[in-house]
Structures are given as structure tokens and as C-alpha cells.
Write a protein that holds these residues in place. Structure first.
Motif, mmCIF file in Angstrom:
data_model
loop_
_atom_site.group_PDB
_atom_site.id
_atom_site.type_symbol
_atom_site.label_atom_id
_atom_site.label_comp_id
_atom_site.label_asym_id
_atom_site.label_seq_id
_atom_site.Cartn_x
_atom_site.Cartn_y
_atom_site.Cartn_z
ATOM 1 N N GLU A 295 37.414 47.011 43.791
ATOM 2 C CA GLU A 295 38.343 46.048 43.204
ATOM 3 C C GLU A 295 37.663 45.175 42.148
ATOM 4 O O GLU A 295 38.322 44.719 41.206
ATOM 5 N N PHE A 296 36.374 44.953 42.278
ATOM 6 C CA PHE A 296 35.682 44.102 41.301
ATOM 7 C C PHE A 296 35.523 44.814 39.965
ATOM 8 O O PHE A 296 35.551 44.169 38.906
ATOM 9 N N TYR A 297 35.364 46.144 39.997
ATOM 10 C CA TYR A 297 35.310 46.890 38.747
ATOM 11 C C TYR A 297 36.648 46.867 38.017
ATOM 12 O O TYR A 297 36.710 47.062 36.803
ATOM 13 N N LYS A 298 37.732 46.652 38.758
ATOM 14 C CA LYS A 298 39.070 46.697 38.168
ATOM 15 C C LYS A 298 39.513 45.368 37.566
ATOM 16 O O LYS A 298 40.527 45.329 36.861
ATOM 17 N N LEU A 299 38.791 44.293 37.837
ATOM 18 C CA LEU A 299 39.222 42.992 37.335
ATOM 19 C C LEU A 299 39.207 42.947 35.804
ATOM 20 O O LEU A 299 38.300 43.479 35.151
ATOM 21 N N GLU A 300 40.222 42.311 35.248
ATOM 22 C CA GLU A 300 40.437 42.315 33.803
ATOM 23 C C GLU A 300 39.248 41.766 33.031
ATOM 24 O O GLU A 300 38.889 42.262 31.960
ATOM 25 N N THR A 456 38.891 33.263 44.697
ATOM 26 C CA THR A 456 40.188 33.906 44.837
ATOM 27 C C THR A 456 40.614 34.520 43.511
ATOM 28 O O THR A 456 40.150 34.127 42.441
ATOM 29 N N ASP A 457 41.541 35.457 43.606
ATOM 30 C CA ASP A 457 42.117 36.057 42.405
ATOM 31 C C ASP A 457 43.241 35.165 41.887
ATOM 32 O O ASP A 457 43.596 34.157 42.499
ATOM 33 N N LYS A 458 43.827 35.561 40.778
ATOM 34 C CA LYS A 458 44.868 34.737 40.160
ATOM 35 C C LYS A 458 46.091 34.592 41.046
ATOM 36 O O LYS A 458 46.830 33.607 40.929
ATOM 37 N N SER A 461 44.774 35.535 46.327
ATOM 38 C CA SER A 461 44.152 36.377 47.349
ATOM 39 C C SER A 461 42.641 36.180 47.359
ATOM 40 O O SER A 461 42.010 35.995 46.322
ATOM 41 N N LEU A 462 42.062 36.223 48.553
ATOM 42 C CA LEU A 462 40.625 35.997 48.722
ATOM 43 C C LEU A 462 39.841 37.220 48.289
ATOM 44 O O LEU A 462 40.099 38.339 48.754
ATOM 45 N N LEU A 463 38.855 37.016 47.392
ATOM 46 C CA LEU A 463 38.023 38.108 46.888
ATOM 47 C C LEU A 463 36.684 38.177 47.622
ATOM 48 O O LEU A 463 36.289 39.225 48.106
#
Length: 566
Positions: A295-300, A456-458, A461-463
Motif C-alpha cells: 500500500e505504501f508503494y501505491k500512495l500518490e 493516517t491516510d487522507k 485510515s491508520l497506515l
């Protein structure tokens, strides 16, 4: 927006002259930092070598070796500007292509990167390279490691074929690092064994299939390695898969003068730079992810810039001295020409609003803490030389300006004029909500006190969080019990406080404080690592209460992390 002037006019004139001379030299040697130089076919073949001759115009004995940081520099801004400029010009020289005088290239590299053991590379290359030990005991010395790009499993290793016509860093990126490779890298020593074991257990919970490289500086024992393999691979099931774990001792790569200098947080530079992977995710041993690593590779932010940085706590009681800020302003102006007295210049040259905010917090509010490096994602082909500048800053005359390694990450990016950003959501405090009674307001009024720094994400949600999943990660119960009357009143003795400190955390929600009204305040617990934050409904801060389904999922991660080990 108001900015302070950059020191005295005399200093400005001096630095203007220095930078003008540098630009003239770069133009003469075809090293424009922003516009590619067009050469005839005969000139192009010699462009890199002509560029490297720039270093022969510098003062005799120049070096980026600031090992003795206790020796105070008489002109720290000037020294750092020169240090950064020398590395930037070198990176631009390499882009010029063409023939190189190998001896000239090596002479420049030795002075630019004094922590690399170039002498051993030249005289005993076999013993210069480090060894990689796989979980099953296989040892791959002086080898390039290759992994499947889809399934991420290990494919093969092959001998390093070092090209003496290329720079060390070109060899590292082009001939030693597998293009496009991704994986997790952790800096660990014997002192981080307990936390690293627990991190491996959480990665297994998320069914991680990325290879894990644990990098050390000859400070991870064989007993520790056996335990890490045990907890990372035993009881292999589809629901709790064994991990592909590698151990890399990089001490051979380091100059003897610097080998002991890379310790504690400084080891993270070694892990990031010398990882197998072109695009590593760097994790602290006490970092805990709450989503799958992919999921971290997918962050904008990463997709856009090739770098993913998260914000740190905004701490208002640990501030820069005015003299330190003057030095930093001079450095920023001298390296990238940013006029900190002109708001339009700031916004024209710094397009990213999160970076502008960080600069404002530092230059106007004097804040020191901006970036949390417990989890960093970096595309090294795009950002390696920015990281090398960060390492140089860590050992420079301003090495004590920031705490640890954290903020040198973004300073290296800024001073190299690279494209980077921060994850836009502010850092949060995570734990149990405590109700605050106030006669002055109605509505919800909460406090959270914890050592855990969460992100957290935008969408809320907890990252991930940093600080482990105990109430306190420090063995400070005796000290705290003795020095805190409040704790002495709450607990019967230091042993009772120890049991509380080592108990699992309870995650009910988070508070993102409004630092302008009520920010992060140390509570005095956990050797002063415990921070309290407030939220007052419709007045300040933001609170997120976890859903019951989230609480159950998070409590399972807390349980796995806290299971007895050893």
C-alpha cells in the motif's frame, strides 16, 4: 508571509561572489546545473572529463571530510554550501557522459565520499565487497542479488562486475542494484533484536511477500540472526507465511575512520543506500505497519515524486536558535538561490504546498522537527545523490542542528533541488481517549497520552505507527518512579510501573492536534517520550474514533506484536 533577512549584507555579498564564481566555472566546464549543454561530437566525448577538472580549480586539500564535528567551523554556512555544491556538480558531471580519466574520477570520489573505503576497493576488491547471508545459511559474497519482479522470490545471485570506467555510485545503481527491484530494508543491531523480531511477526500477519534485507555494521551477532530467522520463518502456513530474510554486513565498504561513526540512527543511511533494492521501503525496528506493505508503494506522493516522507510531531518547545536559522537560511540561499525575504520567490521555486509549510514552520516558527523517518520509501535512481547529500550533512559542521537522521532526509532533497513532498496528513497521537472536564465548553473534549506516533491516510485510515506496541518502549520505570510524584502516587513501586510500561497498548482512536492552539506536550512518563494531545469539539484538533471492526483488527496486531518471544 514575513521572512527574516539572510544575515548581514556583507555575508550576502560574499556568498553572491562565491556562487557567481561557481557558476562561471560551471559554464566554462560545461556543467550547467539546470540546462543540458549541447556539445559537438568531439566535445561530447570529453565532457565528463572536462567537468571533473572543475575540482582542480578548488583550494588545495579540499575535502568533504568533516569527521571531527566537535571542531567548530568558523564559517559553517560557507563550508556546507561548498560541500553540497561539490556533490551536485559531481552528479551533473556523471550525466555528461563521455570518457573519464579514471584516476581523476577516483581522486574526486575519495574526497567527496570519505566514508567509502576506496583504498581497499583499489587494492583488495574481493575483500572490499560485503557478504549477504540468506535465512538458510547461504552466503553470497561480492554478489548482485536478483529477485522475481512479480512474486518477489529470490531468483539468483551473480558476481559483481565492477566497471573501473564508471564512478562507484554509477556501478552501484547500474551494475549492482537490480533495476526496478522492491523490498523491505531494516537497520538492526543486537540492541534492536526484540523490536525487529516483533516487526517480522507483524509482517507475517500481513502475508508480506517482499524480500526483507536486514543491514548491519558488524553489530548483529549470529545468535541474533538465528532468532530472527526462527521468528521470521517457523510454522510456515499460507496465513502466516515464512519471510525471505537476508542479512548484510556492510562494514567492509566503510573507511576505518568512519566505520564506528555509523551507529544507532546513522546506520539507517547504510541500510537505505546499500540495500539490494532500487526502490526500498526503509523501516525502523519499532515501526508497526497497519496495512500491507504494498500500500505504501501505491500512495500518490510516492507515485508522483519517487519519495514518500511522513510528517513528525510539531514540537514547540524545542526550537532553533536565531543564529542557527541564520546559517540555514544562508545555506538554502547559497545552494538553490531561494530568496527567503520574497514570498513570490518561495512559491515560484517551491511549488509543493507541504514543503512550503515545512519551510514556514522552520524559518518563522523556528521548529526543528518536521520529518518522521520510521518509514521511508525512496526510488534510489531518482534520489540517490540527494541521500548522499543528507549523509554529508549528518557529518557536517551543522550536524547537531537537527535531531538524529530524520530531517536530513528532506534537507538533502531541498538543497539538491530535487522533486519531493510530504504525505499531507499531519502526524497523530494514538491510544486511549481520556475525557477532559471543562466548565467552559460543551461537546466532546478528549486527551490522548502515548509514546506512539501514528500516521493516517487522507480518509482517516491508520497506515503505520512508530514506537512499538507497549505502553512504554524505554526501560525507564525506576527513573520515572523516582522522579515523578504523580507516578509514585499512582503505582505501589517501580515494579508495578514496569508491568504497566510493558503492557500492550489499547488503540481506541487518534487525535491530530491543532499545534497553533494546543499541541504536543510531554507528560513526564516513559523517560519523557510520552506526549499528550487535546481535542475540543468544534474548537481545535481532530479526533477519529476507530470502529469496532477496526479495534478488533488492531488488537490482533497488538496481540501478535506483544506475544512472548525468546
Amino acid at each position: 508571509m514575513q521572512y527574516c533577512l539572510l544575515g548581514k549584507k556583507r555575508k550576502n555579498r560574499l556568498f553572491t561572489l562565491i556562487m557567481l564564481l561557481t557558476v562561471l566555472l560551471m559554464v566554462y566546464y560545461s556543467v550547467d546545473l539546470s540546462v543540458p549543454v549541447q556539445h559537438s561530437s568531439s566535445d561530447r566525448s570529453n565532457s565528463c572529463d572536462r567537468c571533473l577538472s572543475y575540482y582542480e580549480t578548488l583550494e588545495p586539500g579540499w575535502s568533504n571530510d568533516f569527521y571531527d564535528v566537535n571542531q567548530k567551523s568558523l564559517a559553517p554556512a560557507e563550508d556546507v554550501i561548498k560541500l553540497v555544491t561539490r556533490i551536485i556538480i559531481f552528479s551533473k558531471c556523471l550525466q555528461q557522459g563521455g570518457r573519464r580519466n579514471v584516476q581523476r574520477l577516483r581522486n574526486v570520489e575519495k574526497r567527496l565520499f570519505p566514508y567509502i573505503n576506496f583504498e581497499r576497493l583499489e587494492t583488495d576488491e574481493t575483500n572490499f565487497w560485503h557478504s549477504h547471508t540468506r535465512w538458510n545459511g547461504e552466503v553470497h559474497h561480492a554478489s548482485v542479488m536478483e529477485f522475481d519482479r512479480k512474486g518477489h522470490h529470490f531468483v539468483r545471485s551473480r558476481p559483481i562486475n565492477f566497471d573501473t570506467g564508471l564512478s562507484f555510485w554509477e556501478n552501484w545503481l547500474q551494475r549492482i542494484t537490480q533495476s526496478g527491484s522492491r523490498g523491505i530494508v531494516i537497520s538492526a543491531s543486537d540492541t534492536q533484536l526484540d523490536e525487529t523480531v516483533r516487526l517480522l511477526k507483524v509482517l507475517r500477519y500481513f502475508k508480506n511477500d517482499y524480500p526483507i534485507q536486514i543491514v548491519h555494521n558488524a553489530d548483529l551477532s549470529q545468535d541474533s540472526i538465528r532468532l530472527l530467522v526462527k521468528y521470521g520463518r517457523s510454522e510456515d502456513t499460507p496465513e502466516y507465511p515464512a519471510q525471505e530474510i537476508w542479512f548484510s554486513n556492510v562494514r567492509n565498504l566503510l573507511s576505518p575512520k568512519y566505520s564506528n561513526k555509523f551507529a544507532t540512527y546513522s546506520n539507517k543511511w547504510l541500510a537505505l543506500i546499500f540495500s539490494f533494492f532500487e526502490v526500498p521501503i526503509l523501516l525502523d525496528s519499532d515501526t508497526v505497519p497497519f496495512v500491507p506493505i504494498d500500500e505504501f508503494y501505491k500512495l500518490e506522493e510516492f507515485q508522483r515524486t519517487g519519495a514518500l516522507f511522513f510528517k513528525d510531531r510539531i514540537i514547540s518547545n524545542d526550537l532553533f536558535e536565531s543564529s542557527q536559522l541564520d546559517v540555514l537560511k544562508e545555506i538554502i540561499h547559497g545552494c538553490i538561490g531561494l530568496n527567503l525575504t520574497d514570498e513570490s520567490d518561495i512559491h515560484e521555486k517551491i511549488e509543493d504546498p507541504t514543503v512550503v509549510q515545512v519551510l514556514e514552520n522552520m524559518l518563522i516558527k523556528k521548529h526543528k522537527h518536521h520529518l518522521e523517518s520510521g518509514l521511508v520509501v525512496l526510488h534510489k535512481d531518482k534520489h540517490l545523490f540527494s541521500v548522499l547529500i543528507s549523509v554529508a550533512l549528518q557529518f557536517s559542521p551543522i550536524s547537531e542542528y537537527f535531531h538524529g537522521d530524520k530531517d536530513w532526509f528532506w534537507m538533502g532533497e531541498l538543497l539538491s533541488n530535487n522533486h519531493f513532498t510530504f504525505h499531507p496528513v499531519d502526524a497523530s497521537n494514538i491510544g486511549q481517549f481520556g475525557n477532559v472536564v471543562s466548565k467552559e465548553s460543551t461537546g466532546e473534549f478528549y486527551q490522548i497520552c502515548s509514546v506512539q506516533l501514528s500516521h493516517t491516510d487522507k480518509d482517516g485510515s491508520l497506515l503505520w505507527l512508530n514506537g512499538g506496541l507497549n505502553v512504554c518502549k524505554k526501560a525507564s520505570w525506576e527513573y520515572d518512579y523516582e522522579h515523578s510524584q504523580r507516578l509514585a502516587d499512582m503505582f505501589q513501586d517501580a515494579e508495578a510501573l514496569r508491568k504497566y510500561y510493558q503492557s500492550p497498548v489499547k488503540l481506541e482512536g487518534i487525535i491530530i492536534p491543532d499545534a497553533n492552539i494546543s499541541g504536543w506536550v510531554k507528560s513526564g512518563e516513559c523517560f519523557m517520550f510520552n506526549y499528550c494531545t487535546l481535542f475540543k469539539e468544534a474548537q481545535f484538533g481532530k479526533a477519529i474514533k476507530f470502529k469496532e471492526s477496526e479495534k478488533r483488527r488492531f488488537s490482533e496486531i497488538v496481540r501478535i506484536w506483544n506475544e512472548n518471544v525468546f
